[in-house]
Scaffold this motif. Structure first.
Motif, PDB file in Angstrom:
ATOM      1  N   VAL A 170       6.630   8.650  -7.039  1.00  0.00           N
ATOM      2  CA  VAL A 170       7.542   7.522  -7.202  1.00  0.00           C
ATOM      3  C   VAL A 170       7.987   7.534  -8.655  1.00  0.00           C
ATOM      4  O   VAL A 170       7.185   7.295  -9.563  1.00  0.00           O
ATOM      5  CB  VAL A 170       6.873   6.191  -6.831  1.00  0.00           C
ATOM      6  CG1 VAL A 170       7.824   5.020  -7.096  1.00  0.00           C
ATOM      7  CG2 VAL A 170       6.473   6.206  -5.359  1.00  0.00           C
ATOM      8  N   GLU A 186      11.005   3.047  -7.152  1.00  0.00           N
ATOM      9  CA  GLU A 186      10.192   2.136  -6.355  1.00  0.00           C
ATOM     10  C   GLU A 186      11.079   1.234  -5.493  1.00  0.00           C
ATOM     11  O   GLU A 186      10.735   0.905  -4.358  1.00  0.00           O
ATOM     12  CB  GLU A 186       9.325   1.283  -7.296  1.00  0.00           C
ATOM     13  CG  GLU A 186       8.430   0.290  -6.603  1.00  0.00           C
ATOM     14  CD  GLU A 186       7.575  -0.481  -7.599  1.00  0.00           C
ATOM     15  OE1 GLU A 186       7.038  -1.536  -7.213  1.00  0.00           O
ATOM     16  OE2 GLU A 186       7.458  -0.027  -8.763  1.00  0.00           O
ATOM     17  N   ARG A 214       9.334  -1.259   2.610  1.00  0.00           N
ATOM     18  CA  ARG A 214       7.918  -1.609   2.588  1.00  0.00           C
ATOM     19  C   ARG A 214       7.361  -1.812   3.996  1.00  0.00           C
ATOM     20  O   ARG A 214       8.026  -2.356   4.885  1.00  0.00           O
ATOM     21  CB  ARG A 214       7.684  -2.860   1.759  1.00  0.00           C
ATOM     22  CG  ARG A 214       8.324  -2.805   0.365  1.00  0.00           C
ATOM     23  CD  ARG A 214       7.888  -1.591  -0.461  1.00  0.00           C
ATOM     24  NE  ARG A 214       8.674  -1.443  -1.669  1.00  0.00           N
ATOM     25  CZ  ARG A 214       8.412  -2.063  -2.815  1.00  0.00           C
ATOM     26  NH1 ARG A 214       7.369  -2.875  -2.898  1.00  0.00           N
ATOM     27  NH2 ARG A 214       9.171  -1.864  -3.872  1.00  0.00           N
ATOM     28  N   GLN A 225       3.681  -3.361   5.531  1.00  0.00           N
ATOM     29  CA  GLN A 225       2.480  -4.077   5.109  1.00  0.00           C
ATOM     30  C   GLN A 225       1.409  -4.025   6.192  1.00  0.00           C
ATOM     31  O   GLN A 225       1.655  -4.419   7.338  1.00  0.00           O
ATOM     32  CB  GLN A 225       2.819  -5.539   4.801  1.00  0.00           C
ATOM     33  CG  GLN A 225       1.651  -6.330   4.248  1.00  0.00           C
ATOM     34  CD  GLN A 225       1.230  -5.830   2.873  1.00  0.00           C
ATOM     35  OE1 GLN A 225       2.075  -5.537   2.033  1.00  0.00           O
ATOM     36  NE2 GLN A 225      -0.073  -5.715   2.656  1.00  0.00           N
ATOM     37  N   ARG A 243       1.364   4.938  -1.022  1.00  0.00           N
ATOM     38  CA  ARG A 243       0.468   3.783  -1.036  1.00  0.00           C
ATOM     39  C   ARG A 243       0.578   3.080  -2.380  1.00  0.00           C
ATOM     40  O   ARG A 243       0.559   3.707  -3.447  1.00  0.00           O
ATOM     41  CB  ARG A 243      -0.981   4.224  -0.804  1.00  0.00           C
ATOM     42  CG  ARG A 243      -1.962   3.071  -0.836  1.00  0.00           C
ATOM     43  CD  ARG A 243      -3.389   3.521  -0.575  1.00  0.00           C
ATOM     44  NE  ARG A 243      -4.316   2.405  -0.766  1.00  0.00           N
ATOM     45  CZ  ARG A 243      -5.629   2.489  -0.594  1.00  0.00           C
ATOM     46  NH1 ARG A 243      -6.177   3.654  -0.237  1.00  0.00           N
ATOM     47  NH2 ARG A 243      -6.403   1.435  -0.778  1.00  0.00           N
ATOM     48  N   HIS A 244       0.703   1.757  -2.318  1.00  0.00           N
ATOM     49  CA  HIS A 244       0.836   0.937  -3.516  1.00  0.00           C
ATOM     50  C   HIS A 244      -0.549   0.413  -3.907  1.00  0.00           C
ATOM     51  O   HIS A 244      -1.173  -0.324  -3.134  1.00  0.00           O
ATOM     52  CB  HIS A 244       1.781  -0.228  -3.246  1.00  0.00           C
ATOM     53  CG  HIS A 244       2.356  -0.846  -4.465  1.00  0.00           C
ATOM     54  ND1 HIS A 244       3.136  -1.984  -4.437  1.00  0.00           N
ATOM     55  CD2 HIS A 244       2.277  -0.489  -5.778  1.00  0.00           C
ATOM     56  CE1 HIS A 244       3.516  -2.290  -5.660  1.00  0.00           C
ATOM     57  NE2 HIS A 244       3.004  -1.408  -6.499  1.00  0.00           N
ATOM     58  N   GLY A 291      -0.522  -1.440  -9.439  1.00  0.00           N
ATOM     59  CA  GLY A 291       0.926  -1.254  -9.433  1.00  0.00           C
ATOM     60  C   GLY A 291       1.376   0.181  -9.281  1.00  0.00           C
ATOM     61  O   GLY A 291       2.570   0.436  -9.110  1.00  0.00           O
ATOM     62  N   SER A 292       0.466   1.131  -9.345  1.00  0.00           N
ATOM     63  CA  SER A 292       0.838   2.546  -9.227  1.00  0.00           C
ATOM     64  C   SER A 292       1.055   2.928  -7.763  1.00  0.00           C
ATOM     65  O   SER A 292       0.609   2.239  -6.844  1.00  0.00           O
ATOM     66  CB  SER A 292      -0.247   3.428  -9.843  1.00  0.00           C
ATOM     67  OG  SER A 292      -1.458   3.295  -9.122  1.00  0.00           O
ATOM     68  N   TRP A 293       1.740   4.027  -7.577  1.00  0.00           N
ATOM     69  CA  TRP A 293       2.002   4.553  -6.232  1.00  0.00           C
ATOM     70  C   TRP A 293       1.451   5.969  -6.135  1.00  0.00           C
ATOM     71  O   TRP A 293       1.531   6.748  -7.087  1.00  0.00           O
ATOM     72  CB  TRP A 293       3.505   4.603  -5.953  1.00  0.00           C
ATOM     73  CG  TRP A 293       4.174   3.274  -5.828  1.00  0.00           C
ATOM     74  CD1 TRP A 293       4.686   2.512  -6.848  1.00  0.00           C
ATOM     75  CD2 TRP A 293       4.407   2.544  -4.624  1.00  0.00           C
ATOM     76  NE1 TRP A 293       5.225   1.353  -6.359  1.00  0.00           N
ATOM     77  CE2 TRP A 293       5.082   1.350  -4.984  1.00  0.00           C
ATOM     78  CE3 TRP A 293       4.128   2.775  -3.284  1.00  0.00           C
ATOM     79  CZ2 TRP A 293       5.476   0.393  -4.056  1.00  0.00           C
ATOM     80  CZ3 TRP A 293       4.522   1.824  -2.339  1.00  0.00           C
ATOM     81  CH2 TRP A 293       5.180   0.657  -2.724  1.00  0.00           C
ATOM     82  N   SER A 294       0.928   6.302  -4.962  1.00  0.00           N
ATOM     83  CA  SER A 294       0.478   7.670  -4.716  1.00  0.00           C
ATOM     84  C   SER A 294       0.897   8.066  -3.310  1.00  0.00           C
ATOM     85  O   SER A 294       0.981   7.221  -2.403  1.00  0.00           O
ATOM     86  CB  SER A 294      -1.047   7.785  -4.865  1.00  0.00           C
ATOM     87  OG  SER A 294      -1.704   6.901  -3.971  1.00  0.00           O
ATOM     88  N   GLU A 348      -0.242  -2.119   1.057  1.00  0.00           N
ATOM     89  CA  GLU A 348       1.217  -1.995   1.129  1.00  0.00           C
ATOM     90  C   GLU A 348       1.595  -0.522   1.042  1.00  0.00           C
ATOM     91  O   GLU A 348       1.105   0.204   0.170  1.00  0.00           O
ATOM     92  CB  GLU A 348       1.882  -2.766  -0.010  1.00  0.00           C
ATOM     93  CG  GLU A 348       3.401  -2.702   0.056  1.00  0.00           C
ATOM     94  CD  GLU A 348       4.057  -3.395  -1.131  1.00  0.00           C
ATOM     95  OE1 GLU A 348       4.989  -4.177  -0.897  1.00  0.00           O
ATOM     96  OE2 GLU A 348       3.629  -3.159  -2.291  1.00  0.00           O
ATOM     97  N   GLY A 359       4.984   2.303   1.109  1.00  0.00           N
ATOM     98  CA  GLY A 359       6.422   2.496   0.959  1.00  0.00           C
ATOM     99  C   GLY A 359       6.842   3.708   1.773  1.00  0.00           C
ATOM    100  O   GLY A 359       6.068   4.648   1.942  1.00  0.00           O
TER     101      GLY A 359
END
Length: 625
Positions: free
Chosen positions: A112, A118, A123, A125, A155-156, A160-163, A182, A184
């Motif tokens: 991301v 982002e 999204r 959930q 994955r959030h 706050g990071s995304w992987s 959450e 994405g």
């Protein structure tokens, strides 16, 4: 008509748009209402069911099915998680812009790329389930995308990071399930001939050998939509050939026109060596700005349901046309995506000229009572004996919301582009709020005949004074041929006049086809006088500069200088064109383009391009075909 509710794993539903930074993921607590189940995905229910203890853990996925830009844990949201209709269904984006500036679309990597990237993720959930056993695990399955298309999940994290999240191999723990997760979602492609963009995400939670619950949601990727020529214009473009007098004249005239209207104009350097294929015969800078790219957009519901997304430029198919690289090297950017569809056609009926986007237009929005095209309808030249790259055609036809396209027969045209014949302008008295300009050789003959009859000696006036045509000889040399002639000589050319009768018959047939499809009344067609000449294979090419082939923005039309007969220092054809456009509320600004474009088989529209705004009052997801 709307799709019926289908079993989730069998659906191919949902579309997407860029979510704004203000998108809210609401209601992370467990819900208190129940959903219907599908044949293949048992949707877990909550404590309102009599056969489930109040302490039972819940397994629930939520998406923005009600299209208000917010993922909520409401009955309304849950009721439509498997739907796709004009009123409900979740969507996501083909994430094809470049938010990290690496000259590659963001969906090509598993990262991301900052806050802007982002926002390009729709999204999903997984609701928090505080009573989930700590020993439970969740596995996922993503179905729908065909081979070659990547639909990626991220994955959030709490920080706050995304992987990247691989549904086939990655799992969630009991702690994750208690807290809620959450995700994405993005795609690297738009709908295709074998995929309408639909995906289904299924989650299955087990505790050892015990099934805890399963749930699923459906989404659909947003299509690519072409901006029509009467939409609000944000930007204009031109390929400039520095050091070329014809190009400098044209670009200067274009700049004066756009400056007068405070319309931004971007110039690209057509002499950039990266944009010139030195291996092609007659290689040189490519001035055909319209032909090398087509601008469109893609979007999903943002806060309040208004479209939020990105512009996307479509690159012309031929890999050997190096000028198309400008789309990747200079246009791809944050908020500006890029897509390229091409194959290696070898069929004798394939004509590379039809890969140019002068032959791809959009009839502005209309609704004639039986056909509803709120985003306009694609119009392009195609016949079984002459057509474009099949990969391009398949891509265009698969987007759906501006189709089925209206295919017209331009095989009698040398270049074969519909912009040689048609253009559109806004007008409040039009049935649909616009009028259609259409080339009219018979009108041109009448106009010139009336000019001759207006005063003695008028027939000796010169048309195309000081202009030349350039004929390429068999040995590759170019022969310069004087174009100027008197009006008497022109009108007395029986072969030319007879050929224009044939051209008028072709145009009349196309007009009838458009009229039948759209219901456009006669009063909404505006004839523009243009004579044609017969060239290779008996095909037609604009003899007079094609003033219907124009750049339109706001209430302005930039038009080819016609080089008509001059009386008292005034070009009579310019005057006629100015009056015709003024009656439509359009200001005409003329540009000198004879040597650069007209003598090379094109006109102003061919040599320019425009970026049209994403509409805020029309949502593609409300168009269901």
């Amino acid at each position: 008509m709307s799709d019926p509710k289908l079993d989730l794993p069998e659906r191919r539903a949902g579309l997407a748009l860029r979510l704004s930074a203000g998108v809210v993921i609401a209601g992370l607590a467990a819900c208190s209402s129940s959903d219907a189940t599908s044949a293949d995905a048992q949707v877990a229910t909550d404590a309102t069911r009599a056969d489930v203890p109040t302490a039972a853990p819940t397994v629930r996925l939520d998406v923005d099915a009600n299209r208000n830009g917010v993922v909520e844990t409401t009955d309304d949201e849950r009721a439509h998680r498997a739907d796709w209709s004009a009123t409900a269904g979740a969507s996501f984006l083909a994430n094809v812009d470049d938010d990290d500036g690496d000259h590659a679309v963001d969906a090509n990597d598993e990262v991301v790329n900052g806050a802007d990237d982002e926002q390009d993720l729709a999204r999903i959930q997984l609701e928090a389930s505080p009573r989930m056993p700590l020993t439970a695990t969740a596995s996922f399955a993503l179905t729908g995308p065909p081979t070659g298309t990547t639909v990626r999940l991220f994955r959030h994290a709490a920080d706050g990071s995304w992987s990247v999240f691989h549904p086939a191999t990655d799992h969630l723990t009991g702690d994750d399930l208690r807290a809620g997760v959450e995700l994405g979602i993005e795609s690297n492609d738009f709908p295709t001939t074998n995929w309408n963009g639909g995906v289904t995400l299924t989650v299955t939670v087990t505790d050892g050998t015990t099934m805890v619950g399963t749930d699923a949601v459906a989404l659909r990727v947003a299509p690519w939509v072409i901006g029509n020529s009467i939409a609000n214009t944000e930007q204009t473009y031109v390929m400039a050939i520095g050091g070329s007098i014809p190009s400098v004249q044209f670009v200067n005239d274009l700049a004066r026109a756009t400056d007068a209207d405070m319309m931004p104009l971007t110039e690209f350097d057509a002499t950039n060596p990266d944009y010139i294929n030195s291996m092609e015969q007659g290689a040189g800078p490519d001035p055909w700005t319209q032909d090398i790219m087509e601008f469109g957009w893609t979007a999903i519901p943002g806060p309040g349901g208004a479209p939020r997304g990105m512009f996307v430029v479509l690159r012309s198919p031929p890999p050997t046309r190096f000028a198309t690289k400008v789309t990747l090297e200079e246009i791809l950017a944050p908020g500006m995506g890029y897509v390229w569809k091409h194959s290696s056609p070898r069929d004798a009926a394939y004509d590379q000229s039809l890969d140019s986007f002068g032959t791809l237009e959009v009839i502005p929005p209309y609704d004639n009572g039986t056909s509803h095209y709120p985003l306009g309808r694609m119009l392009y030249d195609w016949t079984p004996g002459r057509y474009s790259d099949p990969a391009l055609r398949a891509f265009l036809d698969s987007q759906g919301v501006q189709g089925p396209p209206l295919r017209v027969d331009g095989s009698w045209l040398l270049v074969g582009h519909v912009d040689e014949l048609f253009s559109w302008v806004n007008h409040p008295t039009g049935r649909y709020g616009w009028k259609m300009l259409i080339a009219a050789p018979a009108l041109s003959r009448r106009l010139l005949t009336d000019l001759v009859a207006a005063a003695p000696g008028n027939g000796d006036a010169l048309i195309f004074q000081g202009r030349y045509f350039y004929d390429v000889q068999s040995d590759g040399t170019v022969h310069r041929r004087a174009a100027q002639r008197t009006l008497n000589n022109l009108l007395g050319d029986m072969d030319l006049m007879a050929f224009n009768q044939q051209v008028q018959a072709h145009i009349d047939m196309l007009r009838m086809q458009v009229q039948t499809e759209t219901g456009l009344p006669d009063t909404d067609f505006v004839e523009i006088p243009i004579l044609w000449e017969q060239v290779d294979m008996g095909r037609a090419l604009a003899y007079q500069p094609g003033t219907v082939n124009l750049l339109y923005y706001g209430h302005t039309a930039v038009v080819a200088r016609p080089h008509g007969p001059v009386f008292n220092g005034i070009d009579a054809v310019e005057t006629d064109m100015t009056q015709r456009m003024s009656a439509l509320g359009v200001t005409t600004r003329f540009a000198e383009q004879w040597d650069l474009l007209h003598a090379e088989e094109g006109e102003v529209h061919c040599g320019t391009n425009a970026l049209r705004s994403i509409p805020t009052d029309t949502r593609w997801w409300e168009v269901v075909r």
